[in-house]
Design a protein around this motif. Structure first.
Motif, PDB file in Angstrom:
ATOM      1  N   ASP A   5       0.831  -1.203   0.000  1.00 26.00           N
ATOM      2  CA  ASP A   5       0.000   0.000   0.000  1.00 26.00           C
ATOM      3  C   ASP A   5       0.866   1.255   0.000  1.00 26.00           C
ATOM      4  N   THR A   6       0.761   2.060  -1.055  1.00 23.30           N
ATOM      5  CA  THR A   6       1.567   3.276  -1.140  1.00 23.30           C
ATOM      6  C   THR A   6       1.092   4.348  -0.172  1.00 23.30           C
ATOM      7  N   ALA A   7      -0.072   4.177   0.467  1.00 24.35           N
ATOM      8  CA  ALA A   7      -0.571   5.157   1.427  1.00 24.35           C
ATOM      9  C   ALA A   7       0.261   5.184   2.704  1.00 24.35           C
ATOM     10  N   THR A   8       1.107   4.196   2.920  1.00 24.48           N
ATOM     11  CA  THR A   8       1.951   4.181   4.119  1.00 24.48           C
ATOM     12  C   THR A   8       3.212   5.007   3.919  1.00 24.48           C
ATOM     13  N   TRP A   9       3.356   5.634   2.768  1.00 28.77           N
ATOM     14  CA  TRP A   9       4.580   6.356   2.432  1.00 28.77           C
ATOM     15  C   TRP A   9       4.296   7.807   2.082  1.00 28.77           C
ATOM     16  N   GLN A  55      20.806  20.025 -12.705  1.00 25.94           N
ATOM     17  CA  GLN A  55      19.919  19.014 -13.295  1.00 25.94           C
ATOM     18  C   GLN A  55      19.392  18.018 -12.275  1.00 25.94           C
ATOM     19  N   THR A  56      20.253  17.581 -11.378  1.00 27.27           N
ATOM     20  CA  THR A  56      19.905  16.490 -10.475  1.00 27.27           C
ATOM     21  C   THR A  56      18.946  16.954  -9.390  1.00 27.27           C
ATOM     22  N   ARG A  57      17.875  16.199  -9.257  1.00 28.17           N
ATOM     23  CA  ARG A  57      16.872  16.454  -8.221  1.00 28.17           C
ATOM     24  C   ARG A  57      16.762  15.192  -7.373  1.00 28.17           C
ATOM     25  N   CYS A  58      16.226  15.333  -6.181  1.00 27.02           N
ATOM     26  CA  CYS A  58      16.151  14.191  -5.271  1.00 27.02           C
ATOM     27  C   CYS A  58      14.793  14.148  -4.588  1.00 27.02           C
ATOM     28  N   LEU A  59      14.219  12.955  -4.578  1.00 28.97           N
ATOM     29  CA  LEU A  59      13.022  12.684  -3.799  1.00 28.97           C
ATOM     30  C   LEU A  59      13.415  11.801  -2.634  1.00 28.97           C
ATOM     31  N   LEU A  60      12.784  12.004  -1.490  1.00 25.57           N
ATOM     32  CA  LEU A  60      13.018  11.166  -0.326  1.00 25.57           C
ATOM     33  C   LEU A  60      11.737  10.437   0.033  1.00 25.57           C
ATOM     34  N   LEU A  61      11.904   9.189   0.398  1.00 24.27           N
ATOM     35  CA  LEU A  61      10.801   8.325   0.805  1.00 24.27           C
ATOM     36  C   LEU A  61      10.791   8.265   2.324  1.00 24.27           C
ATOM     37  N   ARG A  62       9.622   8.565   2.901  1.00 21.50           N
ATOM     38  CA  ARG A  62       9.470   8.533   4.357  1.00 21.50           C
ATOM     39  C   ARG A  62       8.319   7.608   4.727  1.00 21.50           C
ATOM     40  N   GLU A  65       3.881   7.553   8.955  1.00 17.43           N
ATOM     41  CA  GLU A  65       3.609   7.887  10.358  1.00 17.43           C
ATOM     42  C   GLU A  65       4.821   8.491  11.059  1.00 17.43           C
ATOM     43  N   GLN A  66       5.997   7.874  10.924  1.00 18.28           N
ATOM     44  CA  GLN A  66       7.169   8.323  11.668  1.00 18.28           C
ATOM     45  C   GLN A  66       7.998   9.365  10.925  1.00 18.28           C
ATOM     46  N   GLN A  67       7.774   9.507   9.641  1.00 16.76           N
ATOM     47  CA  GLN A  67       8.497  10.459   8.797  1.00 16.76           C
ATOM     48  C   GLN A  67      10.000  10.186   8.727  1.00 16.76           C
ATOM     49  N   GLN A  68      10.428   8.984   9.109  1.00 17.72           N
ATOM     50  CA  GLN A  68      11.833   8.611   8.988  1.00 17.72           C
ATOM     51  C   GLN A  68      12.149   8.390   7.509  1.00 17.72           C
ATOM     52  N   ARG A 102       7.715  -3.556   1.057  1.00 19.64           N
ATOM     53  CA  ARG A 102       6.557  -2.947   1.707  1.00 19.64           C
ATOM     54  C   ARG A 102       5.887  -1.881   0.839  1.00 19.64           C
ATOM     55  N   GLY A 103       6.350  -1.702  -0.392  1.00 21.39           N
ATOM     56  CA  GLY A 103       5.709  -0.766  -1.303  1.00 21.39           C
ATOM     57  C   GLY A 103       6.392   0.576  -1.436  1.00 21.39           C
ATOM     58  N   GLY A 104       7.549   0.767  -0.806  1.00 22.23           N
ATOM     59  CA  GLY A 104       8.240   2.050  -0.877  1.00 22.23           C
ATOM     60  C   GLY A 104       8.711   2.396  -2.277  1.00 22.23           C
ATOM     61  N   ALA A 105       9.357   1.460  -2.947  1.00 15.16           N
ATOM     62  CA  ALA A 105       9.832   1.720  -4.316  1.00 15.16           C
ATOM     63  C   ALA A 105       8.646   2.019  -5.239  1.00 15.16           C
ATOM     64  N   ARG A 106       7.567   1.280  -5.070  1.00 16.56           N
ATOM     65  CA  ARG A 106       6.355   1.543  -5.861  1.00 16.56           C
ATOM     66  C   ARG A 106       5.855   2.958  -5.601  1.00 16.56           C
TER      67      ARG A 106
END
Length: 161
Positions: A5-9, A55-62, A65-68, A102-106
Motif C-alpha cells: 500500500d503506497t498510502a503508508t509512504w 539538473q539532479t533532483r532528489c526525492l526522499l521516501l518517508r 507515520e514516523q516520517q523517517q 513494503r511498497g516504498g519503491a512503488r
C-alpha cells in the motif's frame, strides 16, 4: 492495508535539512553498488540536489507515520529530440534494505509517474541490473525498453585506447 500500500509512504523533494539522512542512505546505496563515496563526492552530489539551476533532483521516501527517511531517488529531466518532448531519467532508486518489500519503491515510482503527468513529461526512464530483485515491480509498472545501453569511457590524455 496490504504490504504494498503506497498510502503508508510520503514522497517529498529533498531539502537542506535532509542532508544527514540523504547521506546515510546514499552511502548505503554506494556500498550496495560497490562504490566508495568520498566526502568530496557526497558534497558534490548534494550541491547538485540543492542548487535550483542544477539538473539532479532528489526525492526522499518517508514512512508516513514516523516520517523517517528510508529511501531516495535521484532524477533529472532530458530532452528527447526524436519525440519532441521532455523525459525524466531516474538515475538512482534506493530503499533501505530493512524497508524493502513494503511498497516504498512503488510509491516513489508512482510519485514520479504522477509528476510526469502533471509536468507533461513523456516518459520516466531508468536502467537496472539483471539481478536486481526489484525487476518484478519494474516489469509490472513499466515497459522494458528494447534499447541496449552502452557506456563509453573518455579517451585518456595519453591517447591510449
Amino acid at each position: 492495508m496490504s504490504t504494498a500500500d503506497t498510502a503508508t509512504w510520503t514522497v517529498t523533494p529533498a531539502a537542506d535539512a535532509d542532508r544527514a539522512e540523504w547521506q546515510r542512505l546514499y552511502l548505503a546505496y554506494g556500498e550496495v553498488a560497490g562504490e566508495v563515496l568520498s566526502s568530496e563526492h557526497l558534497s558534490r552530489v548534494w550541491s547538485w540536489i540543492v542548487a535550483p539551476q542544477a539538473q539532479t533532483r532528489c526525492l526522499l521516501l518517508r514512512e508516513h507515520e514516523q516520517q523517517q527517511v528510508v529511501g531516495l531517488a535521484h532524477y533529472r529531466l532530458f530532452e528527447r529530440p526524436l519525440a519532441g518532448s521532455i523525459g525524466c531519467w531516474l538515475d538512482d532508486l534506493f530503499v533501505d534494505p530493512g524497508q524493502r518489500g513494503r511498497g516504498g519503491a512503488r510509491a516513489v515510482l508512482e510519485h514520479l509517474r504522477t509528476m510526469a503527468a502533471g509536468e507533461g513529461w513523456s516518459t520516466v526512464r531508468w536502467t537496472t541490473g539483471r539481478a536486481n530483485g526489484a525487476r518484478k515491480l519494474y516489469d509490472r509498472l513499466a515497459d522494458r525498453s528494447p534499447v541496449i545501453t552502452y557506456d563509453m569511457a573518455p579517451e585518456s590524455s595519453s591517447g591510449a585506447h
